[in-house]
Design an enzyme around this catalytic site. Structure first.
Site, short mmCIF file in Angstrom:
data_model
loop_
_atom_site.label_atom_id
_atom_site.label_comp_id
_atom_site.label_asym_id
_atom_site.label_seq_id
_atom_site.Cartn_x
_atom_site.Cartn_y
_atom_site.Cartn_z
N MET A 1 0.83 -1.20 0.00
CA MET A 1 0.00 0.00 0.00
C MET A 1 0.87 1.25 0.00
O MET A 1 2.06 1.19 -0.22
CB MET A 1 -0.92 -0.01 1.23
CG MET A 1 -1.91 -1.14 1.19
SD MET A 1 -2.97 -1.04 -0.23
CE MET A 1 -3.73 -2.64 -0.17
N ILE A 172 0.31 -7.86 4.63
CA ILE A 172 1.59 -8.18 5.27
C ILE A 172 2.72 -7.79 4.32
O ILE A 172 2.96 -8.44 3.31
CB ILE A 172 1.66 -9.68 5.62
CG1 ILE A 172 0.43 -10.07 6.47
CG2 ILE A 172 2.95 -9.99 6.36
CD1 ILE A 172 0.24 -9.26 7.74
N GLU A 173 3.39 -6.71 4.68
CA GLU A 173 4.47 -6.18 3.85
C GLU A 173 5.82 -6.28 4.54
O GLU A 173 6.82 -5.74 4.05
CB GLU A 173 4.16 -4.73 3.45
CG GLU A 173 2.83 -4.61 2.71
CD GLU A 173 2.62 -3.25 2.08
OE1 GLU A 173 3.62 -2.61 1.71
OE2 GLU A 173 1.46 -2.84 1.94
N VAL A 174 5.84 -6.96 5.67
CA VAL A 174 7.08 -7.20 6.41
C VAL A 174 7.12 -8.68 6.75
O VAL A 174 6.18 -9.21 7.34
CB VAL A 174 7.13 -6.37 7.71
CG1 VAL A 174 8.40 -6.69 8.49
CG2 VAL A 174 7.06 -4.88 7.39
#
Length: 419
Positions: A1, A172-174
């Site tokens: 995002m 979930i970007e980590v």
């Protein structure tokens, strides 16, 4: 995002489900299945501020079918109660208490009555969440159901009172080596969904477009998702670059996604074309314009793939950027709706009108009790923004006082956080 995300804190463990709070919460269909417009709401930055009244996005001509509340962005890391700030006023603390969430609670009921699904999102582009064990993932999954589902559990905080969301989103970007545990959180949620046969819930995800997907690939390969809001932007420089295939960008790999999910538990998932809602939306700066699809470009992309069995519609980041991007009297969300319904962007006459079918309104109308919306204990300095939380930036209008001992530190024109 979008890269501008806040961070907050975490808390204790969830408890078991009980008797449902209400028997039925019907959501009116706003258009034919398979062509929905999904918009993220709840975070501000990049010089835009969304309407803080969520219900404003649920009018018949808003162009929106699903609203994703962003974000619960801190969980794990030693605590099992997800927390975050949703919108400009609703803060959910590390103990699960909701502060200033009454207006959002009322708006959720209004939106669901109008046929708009409300999904609660976890994660974001920050690094304040992780999972260490299967047991922790299951505990958090149970807590999410108890606090935001139709659980009947009165021993946990319920920031939205007896109202409950229509599903849970995973942005979930980590990775942090914990992606293998999310399958257990999702499985726990789904086992609770099965206990409420009067309602239908969704598990959605917002993966990046590269395949292999670096953060959510393992999750998708081991979990059942209903919707995948693939982010076809901000990935020109990835090892295997991908984008919308416009403006000289990397290729559009929609077909790779249908092939990827075919051999996963998410083989039946609908794939949504994820786009920035304005030239600023993908990065918060003019540099993001390269990823933006003008309405006519978006119409061409959708026209090519809308007949695919996996096509689910359009996802966009985010409501505020859509509001600031008006052409022919239509916001970007209204343009997307027109493309899905009519096959073309808005004409000069303005947005298309939606006419939701008649259906029973949700019965969950109770506002949060004083217990469920009690504020976190004030710090000695009187601040309410936790460590890593957003406390400033151009266009930001939320709280600015950090809890002790943290101070608001500027990290750019659009972003300051408590450190």
């Amino acid at each position: 995002m979008h890269h501008l995300r806040a961070l907050v804190g975490v808390g204790l463990a969830g408890l078991a489900a009980g008797v449902p709070l209400t028997d039925k919460i019907s959501v009116k269909p706003r258009q034919a299945p398979g062509a929905q417009n999904v918009v993220y709401w709840g975070q501000n930055g990049g010089g835009t501020i969304e309407n803080n009244d969520l219900a404003a996005y649920c009018q018949p001509n808003s162009g929106i079918d699903v609203l994703v509340l962003a974000f619960l962005y801190q969980f794990g890391n030693g605590g099992n109660i997800p927390s975050g700030t949703i919108g400009q006023s609703c803060y959910i603390s590390t103990s699960g208490q909701g502060q200033n969430c009454e207006a959002l609670t009322a708006a959720i009921h209004t939106c669901q009555s109008a046929g708009v699904k409300i999904i609660l999102s976890l994660g974001g582009a920050t690094s304040s969440y992780s999972l260490q064990t299967q047991a922790q993932a299951e505990q958090i999954g149970q807590y999410l159901w108890d606090s935001y589902g139709n659980s009947g559990n009165k021993t946990v905080q319920r920031p939205f009172g007896s109202n409950f969301v229509n599903g849970f989103d995973f942005d979930i970007e980590v990775n942090g080596g914990s992606s293998q545990y999310y399958q257990y959180m999702i499985a726990k949620l789904r086992s609770n969904f099965a206990s409420d046969k009067s309602n239908t819930y969704l598990i959605t995800g917002a993966p990046q477009c590269p395949i292999p997907e670096p953060n959510m690939g393992v999750i998708i390969s081991n979990s059942v998702f209903d919707h995948l809001y693939v982010q076809f932007y901000n990935n020109n420089n990835y090892t295997v670059p991908c984008a919308l295939g416009i403006n000289g960008n990397a290729p559009f790999n929609y077909n790779n996604w249908t092939s990827f999910i075919a051999d996963t538990p998410s083989a039946g998932a609908k794939i949504f074309i994820g786009v920035p809602a304005s030239p600023l939306a993908s990065t918060g700066t003019p540099s993001g314009a390269q990823y933006y699809a003008a309405p006519d470009q978006l119409a061409a992309i959708v026209g090519e793939y809308r007949s695919d069995a996996h096509f689910g519609g359009i996802m966009m980041w985010s409501a505020g950027f859509s509001d600031a991007n008006v052409n022919n009297g239509c916001t970007y969300a209204q343009q997307a709706k027109s493309i899905l319904v009519n096959g073309a962007p808005c004409a000069s006459s303005g947005p298309p009108s939606s006419t939701p079918a008649t259906a029973p309104a949700p019965t969950a109308t109770t506002m949060p009790s004083s217990t469920s919306v009690s504020s976190p204990a004030a710090s000695p300095t009187g601040g309410t923004v936790p460590q890593w939380g957003q406390c400033g930036g151009e266009g930001y209008s939320g709280p600015t006082q950090c809890v002790a001992p943290y101070q608001c530190v500027k990290q750019g024109d659009w972003w300051s956080s408590c450190r």
